[in-house]
Design a protein around this motif. Sequence first.
Motif, short mmCIF file in Angstrom:
data_model
loop_
_atom_site.label_atom_id
_atom_site.label_comp_id
_atom_site.label_asym_id
_atom_site.label_seq_id
_atom_site.Cartn_x
_atom_site.Cartn_y
_atom_site.Cartn_z
N LYS A 135 -70.67 -9.00 -7.75
CA LYS A 135 -70.59 -9.81 -6.54
C LYS A 135 -70.50 -8.96 -5.27
O LYS A 135 -70.99 -9.37 -4.21
N GLN A 136 -69.85 -7.77 -5.36
CA GLN A 136 -69.55 -7.00 -4.16
C GLN A 136 -69.04 -5.62 -4.56
O GLN A 136 -68.66 -5.41 -5.72
N PRO A 137 -69.00 -4.67 -3.62
CA PRO A 137 -68.40 -3.36 -3.92
C PRO A 137 -66.90 -3.53 -4.18
O PRO A 137 -66.24 -4.35 -3.56
N ILE A 138 -66.39 -2.71 -5.10
CA ILE A 138 -64.96 -2.80 -5.43
C ILE A 138 -64.37 -1.40 -5.56
O ILE A 138 -65.05 -0.44 -5.93
N VAL A 139 -63.09 -1.34 -5.24
CA VAL A 139 -62.31 -0.13 -5.47
C VAL A 139 -61.30 -0.45 -6.56
O VAL A 139 -60.57 -1.46 -6.47
N VAL A 140 -61.26 0.38 -7.58
CA VAL A 140 -60.36 0.16 -8.71
C VAL A 140 -59.30 1.25 -8.72
O VAL A 140 -59.63 2.44 -8.74
N VAL A 141 -58.04 0.83 -8.72
CA VAL A 141 -56.90 1.75 -8.78
C VAL A 141 -56.20 1.53 -10.11
O VAL A 141 -55.92 0.39 -10.49
N VAL A 142 -55.92 2.62 -10.83
CA VAL A 142 -55.30 2.47 -12.15
C VAL A 142 -54.01 3.28 -12.25
O VAL A 142 -53.86 4.33 -11.63
N SER A 143 -53.11 2.75 -13.05
CA SER A 143 -51.86 3.46 -13.38
C SER A 143 -52.08 4.30 -14.63
O SER A 143 -53.14 4.24 -15.26
N ALA A 168 -65.03 6.98 -16.92
CA ALA A 168 -66.07 7.24 -17.92
C ALA A 168 -66.46 5.96 -18.65
O ALA A 168 -67.62 5.80 -19.06
N LEU A 169 -65.53 5.05 -18.81
CA LEU A 169 -65.80 3.80 -19.53
C LEU A 169 -66.69 2.85 -18.75
O LEU A 169 -67.57 2.19 -19.32
N ILE A 170 -66.50 2.78 -17.43
CA ILE A 170 -67.22 1.80 -16.61
C ILE A 170 -68.49 2.43 -16.05
O ILE A 170 -68.45 3.41 -15.30
N LYS A 171 -69.59 1.87 -16.39
CA LYS A 171 -70.89 2.39 -15.97
C LYS A 171 -71.03 2.33 -14.45
O LYS A 171 -70.76 1.30 -13.83
N GLY A 172 -71.41 3.45 -13.87
CA GLY A 172 -71.64 3.49 -12.42
C GLY A 172 -70.41 3.76 -11.59
O GLY A 172 -70.48 3.79 -10.36
N ALA A 173 -69.25 3.94 -12.25
CA ALA A 173 -68.03 4.17 -11.49
C ALA A 173 -67.96 5.61 -10.99
O ALA A 173 -68.33 6.54 -11.71
N LYS A 174 -67.50 5.79 -9.74
CA LYS A 174 -67.35 7.13 -9.17
C LYS A 174 -65.87 7.43 -9.02
O LYS A 174 -65.12 6.66 -8.42
N TRP A 175 -65.45 8.57 -9.56
CA TRP A 175 -64.04 8.94 -9.53
C TRP A 175 -63.69 9.66 -8.25
O TRP A 175 -64.43 10.53 -7.78
N PHE A 176 -62.54 9.29 -7.65
CA PHE A 176 -62.03 9.95 -6.46
C PHE A 176 -60.61 10.45 -6.74
O PHE A 176 -59.84 9.79 -7.43
N LEU A 234 -60.13 -4.86 -19.03
CA LEU A 234 -60.29 -4.29 -17.69
C LEU A 234 -61.76 -4.03 -17.38
O LEU A 234 -62.26 -4.38 -16.30
N LYS A 235 -62.46 -3.44 -18.33
CA LYS A 235 -63.89 -3.14 -18.14
C LYS A 235 -64.68 -4.42 -17.84
O LYS A 235 -65.51 -4.47 -16.93
N SER A 236 -64.38 -5.46 -18.61
CA SER A 236 -65.08 -6.74 -18.43
C SER A 236 -64.80 -7.33 -17.05
O SER A 236 -65.71 -7.83 -16.37
N ILE A 237 -63.54 -7.27 -16.61
CA ILE A 237 -63.16 -7.82 -15.31
C ILE A 237 -63.85 -7.05 -14.19
O ILE A 237 -64.41 -7.65 -13.25
N VAL A 238 -63.82 -5.73 -14.26
CA VAL A 238 -64.41 -4.89 -13.22
C VAL A 238 -65.92 -5.11 -13.13
O VAL A 238 -66.49 -5.28 -12.03
N GLU A 239 -66.59 -5.11 -14.26
CA GLU A 239 -68.05 -5.27 -14.24
C GLU A 239 -68.45 -6.65 -13.73
O GLU A 239 -69.47 -6.79 -13.04
N LYS A 240 -67.63 -7.66 -14.02
CA LYS A 240 -67.92 -9.01 -13.52
C LYS A 240 -67.77 -9.06 -12.00
O LYS A 240 -68.60 -9.64 -11.29
N GLU A 241 -66.72 -8.44 -11.48
CA GLU A 241 -66.48 -8.43 -10.04
C GLU A 241 -67.52 -7.58 -9.31
O GLU A 241 -67.92 -7.90 -8.19
N ALA A 242 -67.95 -6.48 -9.94
CA ALA A 242 -68.90 -5.56 -9.30
C ALA A 242 -70.27 -6.20 -9.09
O ALA A 242 -71.06 -5.72 -8.26
#
Length: 811
Positions: free
Chosen positions: A30-38, A135-143, A20-28
Amino acid sequence: MKVLKFGGTSVGSVQSILSLKSIVEKEAKKQPIVVVVSALGGITDKLISTSTLALQHDDNWKYEFDQMVDRHHKMIDTIITDTKKREDLFNTVDSLFEQLRSIYFGVYLIHDLSEKTQNAIVSYGERLSSNIVAALIKGAKWFDSREFIKTERINGKNALDSELTNKLVKNTFKDLPHISLIPGFISRDTDTDEITNLGRGGSDYTAAIIAAALNAEVLEIWTDVDGFMTADPRVIRTAYTINELSYIEAMELCNFGAKVIYPPTIYPVCIKNIPIRVKNTFNPENEGTIIKNKINDDKKPIKGISSINGTALITVTGLSMVGVIGVNRRIFTALANEGISVFMVSQASSENSTSIGVREEDVEEAVKVLNEEFATEIEDGAMFPMHAECGLATVAIVGENMKHAAGIAGKLFGTLGRSGISVIACAQGASETNISFVVKSESLRKSLNVLHDSFFLSEYKVLNLFVCGVGTVGGKLIEQIRNQYEELKDRSQLKLNVVGIASSKNVILNRDGIDLSNYKNVLKTSELSSPEKLKEAILGMNIFNSVFVDCTASKDIAALYQSFLENNISVIAANKIAASAEYDKYVELKKTALKRGVKFRFETNVGAGLPIIGTINDLRNSGDKILKIEAVLSGTLNFIFNEISSEVPFSETVHRAKEKGYSEPDPRIDLSGKDVVRKLVILAREAGYRVEQEDVEKHLFVPQEYFDGSIDDFWKNLPKLDADFETRRKILESEDKKWRFVAVMDGGKTSVELKAIERNHPFYNLEGSNNIVLLTTERYKEYPMLIQGYGAGASVTAAGVFANIMSIANI
C-alpha cells in the motif's frame, strides 16, 4: 508512509516472525514503510545475565553464550530458504557473535563490567534480530540506527539529542526505500561515539522518533496483546481491550504499569498529532487500540486501571516545613540529581509532611539522599529523619472524562472502604485525568478487581460466594445458583461466582469459580477442612465482593461470622445460632457489618422464604413501633399438628416431617421448642427489644426425658406418646379446635406454647408446613399486619437465602 515496530515476542519464535513477514509484506503493497524490531524475545535479559556470569568469572557464561548462538542459528535455518541468502546471513550473524564473544571474554578476564561495555553487549540483540528480519523480507533495506539515533549525557543518564537525531533521520531517509529495516533501542553518544541505548522498551521510542521526524501517517506498535486493556488481564479475567485512548490517557496508563508501550514513545508523535495503533502480531485482524488527540463520543468517565507493585512511600515531615518556600524543590532536586524517579506525590495542606512514591529498589538510596540533604534540619530537630514504608502498591484510575463526572473520587474511596481496603496515601491532579492511591501489596489484587467491577469496566458485576453446608438447604441453593447462572448473566449482568464450597469435612476453593455440575464428586476427594482452616483459607484468598453463606446448623461455623465481617466479607445465614445467641454478640455482629460497610443477612432464620424480618425492619425504619408479635413459626410443628389424625399417630407425623425435609436434621430441636424460641428471640430483637433465650417462657408438649440420650433412643421411645396425643386430639376435634404451637412477644415479654385455636382465629386454617405472623404496631393496631406462607422446606429456605444474595448483589 507508516512506521511499524515489532517487539521481542513478535520476533521471538518461528511462528511470530513469519507472521511479522506477512504483516509487513501486506502493508508494503500500500505504501512505503519503516520497520523497527526489538531483539528476539528474552535475548536482552540473556545478554545481561551472561555478562554477569562473565563478570563473576563463572565459566557458565560460555554455555549461555552458545545457547544464544544456537537459538539464532536455528531461527535462520528454519525461516531463510534461499541458500545464498542464508549463507550471507550466517556470515553476518557469526561475525557479530565473534565480536560479542570477545567482549564477554574480556569481561571474564579483567573482572570489570562498565556501563559502556554493558551498553555494547545489549546492543547485539537488536543488531542480530534486525539483520535476520531484513534477510527474511524481500526488498528490505537494513539501516544502522546508531548512525542517526543520538544521545547526550544529562544528570548521569543517556538522553535523546532530539535536534541532532531529527536532522539525521531526515537526511538518512530523504530517499525512502519501500521497506526500511531498523534495529530499535540502540544509539550512539553525540560526543564520545560510544554505543548507548534508549532504555528498556526503547525500540518503541526509536519507532516514535522516526515516525515524528518523517511525519508518518501512523505509528503501529505490534506486540503480543490486542491493545491496551482496562486492567491487567492476569489479575482481572474480565478485562477487555480499550478501543480508543487519548495521548494523555495512554501516557497515564503507561506511567502506572501498563507495559504495552514504552512511556517516552508517546511524546514525539503526540506533538505531531500522529496516531499510535497498538496491534497483536498473533491476531492481526483485531483492530487493537488507537491512541490519538481527541476521542469522539467518549462517555466513559474512566478508561482503565493500572498499578505499580513494589512501591515504597517516603515521608518527609517536620514543623520547619510549614510555610517555608523551597522545601519541595530541595526534595525533588536532590532525588533528580541521583537519577531517582518520583512517580507520586501526596502533601498535607498544612505543608508539614510530604509523601513521595518511589520504586522499592530506589528507596534505600532515596532515604540516604534526603537525610543528607536535610541533615542540618534533622540535627536541629526541625525535621525528622526520613520514614520509608515498603511492601506497598500504587493504583491509578485513568480517564479524561473524570473531570466531567461528579463523585468519582467519592465512589473510588467508598468502594475501597466497603471492601476493607485501607488507602495509605492518595494524589489527584487538577486535570483529574488520574487519581492515584497507595495500598498494601496484599490488597492490590482485591483493589483492582473491586474497582474494575465498581466502575463498570467489567461487563458483569461479580459476587464471589463461599457456600458452607451442602445438605438439604445448601444443596438446593447450589442447584438454584447453577440453574439461574446464565439467566442472571444475560438479564442482570451479574455473575454469581461460587469460589468456595465446604461440607462438614471437606472444602473446595477456586478463585476463578467452581464447576457446579460436578462439585459433589470433587468435594468427596478434596482436602480435609475444619472451621478454623476454612476461616484461614477464605481470609487468605482476600477476594473482592465476597459473601459467606452458611447453610449449616453449626455453632462452630456461626462463630466465624465476626471474623468474616471484620474482614469485609458479607454474611448470609440460614443458621439461626448467631442471631439468637447472647444479645451482646448479636449486636456486635450487626454493628461490625454496619461499620465495615458489608451485610449481615439472616431472613431465612424465621419463616424460611417469607419476608418477615425484612418487613419488621421496613416498619421500624419508617418510624413505626412493633408492639406485639403473634406467630406460628415452626413449619415442622405446624405440619405435624396438621397431619395428626386417627389414622396417623403423633410419632408417624414426626417421621413424615423428617422425610420431607421440614424438620431440623435432629427433630428434637423442633419438638423441644428450641427452634421456635430462637426464632422468637430473633424477631423480638429485630423489633427492637433486648431478649435472651432464657427470657422466653416455655410451655412444652413433649416430656424432657425424650430429649435425653441418643437420637436412636428418641425414635425408639417416641411411639409411647401416641396414645396420649390421640386422646387429647379427640377432645380437641370435638371442640372444633386445632393445635398450633404459638410464639408471642408482647411489649418485650416472650412465650411459646401449644395452644388450642378456635375456628375464628387467623391461625386456625393454617395448612401444611405454613408459617403465619401477626404484627401489631402503632400504625397497625386495630388490624394487625398478617404475613403467611410456606415456612419450611429445603427449596423454600434455599430460595430465601438466594433472595438475600440478590439483595446484596443489587446494592
